[in-house]
Design a protein around this motif. Structure first.
Motif, mmCIF file in Angstrom:
data_model
loop_
_atom_site.group_PDB
_atom_site.id
_atom_site.type_symbol
_atom_site.label_atom_id
_atom_site.label_comp_id
_atom_site.label_asym_id
_atom_site.label_seq_id
_atom_site.Cartn_x
_atom_site.Cartn_y
_atom_site.Cartn_z
ATOM 1 N N PRO A 1 0.830 -1.221 0.000
ATOM 2 C CA PRO A 1 0.000 0.000 0.000
ATOM 3 C C PRO A 1 0.855 1.258 0.000
ATOM 4 N N ASP A 2 0.297 2.325 -0.543
ATOM 5 C CA ASP A 2 1.012 3.600 -0.540
ATOM 6 C C ASP A 2 1.133 4.113 0.900
ATOM 7 N N PRO A 3 2.297 4.673 1.251
ATOM 8 C CA PRO A 3 2.439 5.232 2.602
ATOM 9 C C PRO A 3 1.574 6.474 2.765
ATOM 10 N N VAL A 4 1.155 6.715 3.990
ATOM 11 C CA VAL A 4 0.332 7.890 4.276
ATOM 12 C C VAL A 4 1.129 8.945 5.036
ATOM 13 N N GLN A 5 2.441 8.709 5.168
ATOM 14 C CA GLN A 5 3.318 9.678 5.815
ATOM 15 C C GLN A 5 4.707 9.547 5.204
ATOM 16 N N ASP A 6 5.606 10.460 5.521
ATOM 17 C CA ASP A 6 6.928 10.455 4.912
ATOM 18 C C ASP A 6 7.674 9.153 5.200
ATOM 19 N N TYR A 7 7.590 8.660 6.396
ATOM 20 C CA TYR A 7 8.282 7.447 6.821
ATOM 21 C C TYR A 7 7.658 6.953 8.113
ATOM 22 N N SER B 1 8.495 11.352 15.320
ATOM 23 C CA SER B 1 9.386 11.926 14.301
ATOM 24 C C SER B 1 10.558 12.675 14.913
ATOM 25 N N SER B 2 10.387 13.211 16.114
ATOM 26 C CA SER B 2 11.480 13.933 16.756
ATOM 27 C C SER B 2 12.582 12.994 17.226
ATOM 28 N N ASP B 3 12.276 11.682 17.305
ATOM 29 C CA ASP B 3 13.273 10.698 17.740
ATOM 30 C C ASP B 3 13.974 10.026 16.560
ATOM 31 N N VAL B 4 13.523 10.294 15.350
ATOM 32 C CA VAL B 4 14.121 9.692 14.157
ATOM 33 C C VAL B 4 15.405 10.438 13.810
ATOM 34 N N THR B 5 16.460 9.665 13.464
ATOM 35 C CA THR B 5 17.743 10.271 13.108
ATOM 36 C C THR B 5 18.198 9.772 11.741
ATOM 37 N N VAL C 1 20.260 4.615 7.230
ATOM 38 C CA VAL C 1 21.543 4.114 6.726
ATOM 39 C C VAL C 1 21.716 2.682 7.187
ATOM 40 N N PHE C 2 22.040 1.778 6.234
ATOM 41 C CA PHE C 2 22.280 0.371 6.559
ATOM 42 C C PHE C 2 23.733 0.042 6.224
ATOM 43 N N SER C 3 24.464 -0.431 7.214
ATOM 44 C CA SER C 3 25.887 -0.724 7.027
ATOM 45 C C SER C 3 26.186 -2.221 7.008
ATOM 46 N N GLY C 4 25.141 -3.032 7.030
ATOM 47 C CA GLY C 4 25.333 -4.473 7.146
ATOM 48 C C GLY C 4 26.034 -5.128 5.976
ATOM 49 N N MET C 5 26.058 -4.471 4.815
ATOM 50 C CA MET C 5 26.709 -5.066 3.654
ATOM 51 C C MET C 5 28.199 -4.721 3.578
ATOM 52 N N LYS C 6 28.611 -3.761 4.392
ATOM 53 C CA LYS C 6 29.986 -3.281 4.318
ATOM 54 C C LYS C 6 30.984 -4.380 4.700
ATOM 55 N N ASN C 7 30.640 -5.130 5.725
ATOM 56 C CA ASN C 7 31.508 -6.217 6.185
ATOM 57 C C ASN C 7 30.780 -7.553 6.063
ATOM 58 N N PHE C 8 30.174 -7.761 4.895
ATOM 59 C CA PHE C 8 29.380 -8.967 4.647
ATOM 60 C C PHE C 8 30.265 -10.208 4.694
ATOM 61 N N ALA C 9 29.930 -11.136 5.599
ATOM 62 C CA ALA C 9 30.660 -12.401 5.705
ATOM 63 C C ALA C 9 29.871 -13.469 4.953
ATOM 64 N N PRO D 1 12.591 -4.764 6.422
ATOM 65 C CA PRO D 1 12.488 -4.012 7.676
ATOM 66 C C PRO D 1 12.919 -4.764 8.923
ATOM 67 N N THR D 2 13.039 -6.096 8.827
ATOM 68 C CA THR D 2 13.538 -6.847 9.966
ATOM 69 C C THR D 2 14.959 -6.396 10.314
ATOM 70 N N LEU D 3 15.808 -6.244 9.285
ATOM 71 C CA LEU D 3 17.198 -5.822 9.496
ATOM 72 C C LEU D 3 17.361 -4.312 9.403
ATOM 73 N N PHE D 4 16.534 -3.684 8.600
ATOM 74 C CA PHE D 4 16.684 -2.256 8.311
ATOM 75 C C PHE D 4 15.321 -1.582 8.518
ATOM 76 N N PRO D 5 14.969 -1.256 9.756
ATOM 77 C CA PRO D 5 13.636 -0.729 10.048
ATOM 78 C C PRO D 5 13.252 0.515 9.257
ATOM 79 N N GLY D 6 14.249 1.275 8.785
ATOM 80 C CA GLY D 6 13.933 2.479 8.018
ATOM 81 C C GLY D 6 13.163 2.208 6.744
ATOM 82 N N LEU D 7 13.201 0.960 6.249
ATOM 83 C CA LEU D 7 12.464 0.590 5.035
ATOM 84 C C LEU D 7 10.959 0.485 5.281
ATOM 85 N N ASN D 8 10.573 0.387 6.524
ATOM 86 C CA ASN D 8 9.184 0.099 6.858
ATOM 87 C C ASN D 8 8.198 1.051 6.190
ATOM 88 N N THR D 9 7.186 0.480 5.537
ATOM 89 C CA THR D 9 6.072 1.149 4.830
ATOM 90 C C THR D 9 6.499 1.825 3.531
#
Length: 222
Positions: free
Chosen positions: A24-30, A53-57, A62-70, A85-93
């Motif tokens: 579904p289309d998001p109804v907010q920025d994130y 939103s005031s707690d979002v940074t 930013v996801f860094s999990g691929m930088k040192n991919f084993a 979103p399990t690993l990278f919650p910022g993707l949610n919605t």
């Protein structure tokens, strides 16, 4: 209007409506899930409350999990890191997710499909035989090289094989935050479908079916 006619018109109208199977289309920025409500435990994090939103940074995006991919390679020579979103919650919605896949020389990504997403695969390095099969059983495949991109339409079986003399790396992007993956060999022989049906479908003996089951589902005893 007679009741039967009203029901008929209602059903006719509903059948004529388009069916939307994408996220579904998001109804907010994130909507970065609030970790204290369990974000990260399940890919279905869209039902979780969002952070204020005031707690979002910036770090939430930013996801860094691929930088040192084993790489942990399977028997087929594939190592993959799926990021939703399990690993990278910022993707949610936001209706997207991605994957890094590494293939050893001669390694394959077995035939599989994603029931909820179209995939765009960018070959970072290497030479890979890549393709998909449409619903008329026509195969679209060729060798792609580093820097090329291939598209796999949603729900269609596709595959990859490293045909170069060096390891290959693929970056895949999906238009769903939870694309889903069904690998054909494991789905057929490792899901618990009755052996009798598989014997008839593939013309294999009970012994051969047993061998395939042990290969793709070590837990089964049938």
């Amino acid at each position: 209007m007679p009741p039967k006619m009203a029901v008929f018109l209602l059903v006719f109208h509903l059948l004529g409506l388009p069916i939307f199977a994408s996220d579904p289309d998001p109804v907010q920025d994130y909507c970065v899930p609030n970790a204290k409500f369990g974000a990260g435990r399940t890919p279905r994090v869209s039902v979780l409350p969002c952070k204020n939103s005031s707690d979002v940074t910036t770090d939430d995006f930013v996801f860094s999990g691929m930088k040192n991919f084993a790489a942990n390679f399977s028997e087929t020579g594939l190592a993959a890191l799926s990021v939703n979103p399990t690993l990278f919650p910022g993707l949610n919605t936001l209706g997207m997710s991605f994957v890094r896949a590494d293939l050893r020389v001669g390694g394959i990504n077995p035939p599989h499909f994603h029931p909820r997403a179209t995939e765009i695969a960018y070959l970072v390095r290497g030479r890979v035989y890549s393709g998909f099969v449409d619903s008329s059983n026509r195969v679209f495949a060729r060798v792609i090289e580093g820097g090329e991109v291939m598209l796999y339409p949603r729900g269609l079986v596709h595959f990859q094989m490293n045909v170069g003399n060096k390891p290959a790396t693929i970056f895949g992007s999906f238009n769903s935050q939870n694309a889903g993956t069904q690998k054909i060999p494991a789905t057929i022989f490792g899901s618990g479908i009755k052996s009798e049906l598989l014997e008839k479908a593939f013309g294999l003996s009970p012994r051969q079916i047993g061998q395939m089951r042990r290969k793709f589902d070590p837990k089964t005893t049938r």
